[in-house]
Write a protein that holds these residues in place. Structure first.
Motif, short mmCIF file in Angstrom:
data_model
loop_
_atom_site.label_atom_id
_atom_site.label_comp_id
_atom_site.label_asym_id
_atom_site.label_seq_id
_atom_site.Cartn_x
_atom_site.Cartn_y
_atom_site.Cartn_z
N PRO A 178 12.84 14.12 2.80
CA PRO A 178 14.06 13.72 2.10
C PRO A 178 14.68 12.50 2.75
O PRO A 178 14.77 12.43 3.98
N PHE A 179 15.09 11.53 1.94
CA PHE A 179 15.73 10.32 2.48
C PHE A 179 17.08 10.16 1.82
O PHE A 179 17.17 9.86 0.62
N THR A 180 18.14 10.39 2.60
CA THR A 180 19.48 10.29 2.05
C THR A 180 20.47 10.02 3.18
O THR A 180 20.06 9.64 4.28
N ASP A 222 0.83 -1.21 0.00
CA ASP A 222 0.00 0.00 0.00
C ASP A 222 0.86 1.27 0.00
O ASP A 222 0.53 2.26 -0.64
N ARG A 223 1.99 1.17 0.71
CA ARG A 223 2.91 2.32 0.75
C ARG A 223 3.49 2.57 -0.64
O ARG A 223 3.70 3.72 -1.05
N THR A 224 3.71 1.49 -1.38
CA THR A 224 4.27 1.64 -2.73
C THR A 224 3.26 2.33 -3.65
O THR A 224 3.62 3.23 -4.42
N TYR A 241 16.50 -6.83 -0.84
CA TYR A 241 15.58 -7.89 -0.46
C TYR A 241 14.64 -7.49 0.68
O TYR A 241 13.57 -8.05 0.83
N ASN A 242 15.05 -6.51 1.51
CA ASN A 242 14.21 -6.22 2.68
C ASN A 242 12.96 -5.41 2.32
O ASN A 242 11.95 -5.51 3.01
N TYR A 243 13.06 -4.61 1.25
CA TYR A 243 11.89 -3.90 0.72
C TYR A 243 11.87 -4.14 -0.80
O TYR A 243 12.11 -3.22 -1.58
N PRO A 244 11.63 -5.38 -1.22
CA PRO A 244 11.83 -5.69 -2.64
C PRO A 244 10.90 -4.89 -3.56
O PRO A 244 11.27 -4.55 -4.68
N CYS A 299 14.58 5.84 14.22
CA CYS A 299 14.99 6.24 12.88
C CYS A 299 14.07 5.57 11.86
O CYS A 299 13.68 4.41 12.06
N GLN A 300 13.73 6.26 10.83
CA GLN A 300 12.88 5.67 9.80
C GLN A 300 12.96 6.50 8.52
O GLN A 300 13.40 7.64 8.55
N ARG A 301 12.48 5.90 7.44
CA ARG A 301 12.53 6.58 6.15
C ARG A 301 11.33 7.52 5.96
O ARG A 301 11.44 8.58 5.40
N GLY A 302 10.19 7.08 6.41
CA GLY A 302 8.96 7.80 6.12
C GLY A 302 8.71 8.98 7.02
O GLY A 302 9.45 9.19 7.98
N PRO A 303 7.64 9.77 6.74
CA PRO A 303 6.80 9.70 5.55
C PRO A 303 7.65 9.92 4.28
O PRO A 303 8.64 10.66 4.31
N GLN A 340 16.17 -5.98 9.93
CA GLN A 340 16.65 -5.96 8.53
C GLN A 340 16.17 -4.70 7.81
O GLN A 340 15.51 -4.78 6.79
N ARG A 341 16.45 -3.56 8.39
CA ARG A 341 16.09 -2.27 7.75
C ARG A 341 17.35 -1.42 7.75
O ARG A 341 18.07 -1.39 8.75
N CYS A 342 17.59 -0.72 6.63
CA CYS A 342 18.78 0.12 6.63
C CYS A 342 18.65 1.20 7.71
O CYS A 342 19.63 1.66 8.27
N THR A 343 17.41 1.59 8.03
CA THR A 343 17.18 2.65 9.03
C THR A 343 17.11 2.11 10.46
O THR A 343 16.89 2.89 11.39
N ALA A 344 17.28 0.81 10.64
CA ALA A 344 17.15 0.26 12.00
C ALA A 344 18.16 0.90 12.95
O ALA A 344 19.25 1.32 12.53
N ASN A 362 8.85 -1.89 -2.49
CA ASN A 362 8.85 -0.46 -2.22
C ASN A 362 10.14 0.23 -2.65
O ASN A 362 10.11 1.28 -3.30
N GLU A 363 11.28 -0.37 -2.31
CA GLU A 363 12.55 0.30 -2.63
C GLU A 363 12.86 0.21 -4.12
O GLU A 363 13.55 1.06 -4.66
N THR A 364 12.39 -0.83 -4.79
CA THR A 364 12.61 -0.91 -6.24
C THR A 364 11.76 0.16 -6.93
O THR A 364 12.24 0.89 -7.81
O1 G3H Z 1 15.93 -0.43 4.53
C1 G3H Z 1 15.74 0.74 4.29
C2 G3H Z 1 14.35 1.26 4.19
O2 G3H Z 1 14.24 2.30 3.28
C3 G3H Z 1 13.85 1.67 5.52
O3 G3H Z 1 12.54 2.09 5.46
O4 G3H Z 1 12.45 3.14 7.72
O5 G3H Z 1 10.37 2.67 6.44
O6 G3H Z 1 11.70 0.81 7.41
P1 G3H Z 1 11.71 2.18 6.83
#
Ligand code: G3H
Length: 482
Positions: free
Chosen positions: A445-447, A102-104, A149-152, A437-441, A279-283, A154-156
């Motif tokens: 900006p996410f960088t 849904d987020r995608t 692989y963790n957000y196959p 820490c998180q990517r959203g909303p 398994q999140r880059c933002t963890a 959404n991130e693609t």
């Molecule tokens: O793995 C990296 C993702 O972009 C993190 O997104 O903070 O919503 O889990 P998220």
């Protein structure tokens, strides 16, 4: 369908029992494409680009939006299939797979709105020193999109959709785990876009090599490790000409001050470090806790683990699920053993226990710089806790880190927060106060700095990343010839 290749068996992250013996569950198959397929993808994308004169790069913004909207409708029709494949293939909790889908869709819709706005502003003329100028946004050319692989999904799509909307033909290589879910989309890609605009390939690094070596690809959009990104960049004959839009590693730290609201700090730290099993880059990958409150923090953190039940991803409420990466369980087990050898203890009952591809979260304390877990991005359910007396310790850690994505501060003292925020904004790209820490909303900006990112992947910024500003400048206006 078009390029074939050897068929490869795809197993789930989840093992199932057959006659009492657990084994990986066979959930599908897909082609393992070879170098010839890579060359075919290059030729197809080059044809669609046609030196910038192809149908897609010259199409109006409204035309491209229509194609993407048609595709989105088709994608929604196969939501259930995609969500179920994601759940089985990468072991993500079912509800979180639904959220990802849904987020995608929301990301796609917001990106379309952002493009309409961008298009409105760039259709204006400005006049300066007697020169009429219009700034347009033009495509960059063939683009290779590779998600993680963790957000196959959404991130693609966070790179695919802005790349397409800006007029770039794309080659998509889904991640090694999380590729089957692209199968229900294949017909929609074929039906909704002109030939050669979307090229879906399946395979490993062997397949990517000839694509980059061809020099045809102008943009590499990759979410994964910095090592892989650097190796790929160097495959291009002119690395300086290759625009890289990268989401890479991170070792985000939380700093829990003595004044912190403990309930809040603990619930955010539990979720921040262990959602999708870490398994999140933002963890949150390392927790610095003031020595006067660290005992209480650990006691409450362990209670908070009750909110992270372990099990199979389709079971309601389960948060810690089987890990899809081969070798991950061994890596995490070794990481825990290394920390123990250097004086840390697993402070939660049952922490680090292994049940096939399930790894029970391990909370490690006290962690110090001699341990691997202090430095490495664990990308799994291991939580290192470092006690500190002087806030200089976590600040130094963040300054010296090879990464610079985000950090969290937990404090109930406004002056203390202010004194930390200012130095930290020069180290990371998002300082979170009293939250994880998180990517959203996704409009934010996410960088990241240093080895964490290149380019900015939010809704509006990504459109800018996948295009170049071009100017039409005129002195006077051409006369109409009757
Ligand atoms: O793995 C990296 C993702 O972009 C993190 O997104 O903070 O919503 O889990 P998220």
């Amino acid at each position: 369908e078009q390029w074939g290749g050897e068929t490869q068996r795809v197993d789930s992250a989840i093992e199932t029992a057959v006659d009492g013996v657990y084994a990986p569950k066979h959930i599908g198959s897909c082609p393992d494409m070879d170098e010839a397929a890579g060359a075919a993808a290059v030729a197809s994308t080059r044809g669609a680009w046609d030196n910038g004169m192809g149908l897609w790069p010259t199409m109006s913004v409204a035309g491209r939006i229509k194609h993407v909207e048609d595709f989105t409708h088709r994608m929604i029709e196969v939501r259930d299939e995609i969500v179920r494949l994601m759940c089985w293939e990468i072991g993500k909790p079912y509800k979180e797979c639904c959220v990802e889908f849904d987020r995608t869709i929301e990301y796609v819709r917001d990106t379309i709105d952002a493009l309409k706005e961008l298009d409105r502003t760039s259709s204006r003329f400005v006049i300066e020193s007697g020169i009429y100028a219009q700034v347009r946004r033009a495509p960059l050319g063939p683009t290779l999109c590779m998600g993680p692989y963790n957000y196959p999904l959404n991130e693609t799509f966070a790179t695919l959709i802005p790349a397409l909307l800006m007029g770039n033909p794309v080659i998509i290589k889904p991640p090694r785990h999380g590729k089957l879910l692209f199968a229900p989309l294949m017909e929609a890609f074929r039906d909704c876009f002109p030939a050669g605009v979307v090229n879906l390939i399946f395979g490993n690094r062997r397949l990517v090599k000839p694509i980059l070596e061809s020099g045809v690809v102008n943009v590499l959009a990759f979410i994964g490790s910095s090592e892989a990104a650097n190796a790929m960049r160097l495959l291009h004959p002119s690395p300086n000409r290759l625009r890289c839009i990268l989401g890479l590693g991170a070792k985000n730290a939380a700093v829990v001050m003595e004044s912190a609201d403990m309930d809040l700090a603990v619930s955010e730290a539990v979720s921040g470090s262990l959602s999708f099993s870490g398994q999140r880059c933002t963890a949150l990958k390392i927790l610095f806790v003031h020595e006067n409150v660290v005992d209480e923090f650990i006691r409450r953190f362990n209670e908070g683990l009750k909110n992270m039940p372990i099990g199979m991803p389709w079971v309601d409420g389960v948060r810690i699920t089987p890990l899809p990466e081969p070798g991950k369980i061994q890596y995490l087990t070794d990481l825990v053993a290394d920390a123990e050898a250097h004086g840390a203890k697993v402070v939660n009952p049952g922490g680090g226990a292994v049940d096939r591809s399930l790894f029970h979260p391990a909370v490690l304390y006290p962690v110090n710089g001699q341990m691997k877990v202090y430095h490495e991005e664990q990308f799994g359910p291991v939580v290192p806790i470092v006690p500190f007396k002087d806030v200089e310790t976590p600040i130094r850690y963040i300054i010296e880190s090879r990464y610079g994505q985000q950090m969290s501060i937990f404090s109930d003292d406004a002056a203390e927060v202010a004194s930390l925020v200012d130095p930290m904004v020069n180290q990371v790209c998002r300082v979170n106060v009293n939250c994880l820490c998180q990517r959203g909303p996704d409009v934010f900006p996410f960088t990241g700095r240093k080895d964490s990112a290149e380019g900015t992947l939010s809704v509006g910024d990504a459109l800018r990343c996948f295009s170049i500003r071009t100017l039409v400048a005129a002195k006077g206006t051409p006369r109409n010839k009757a």
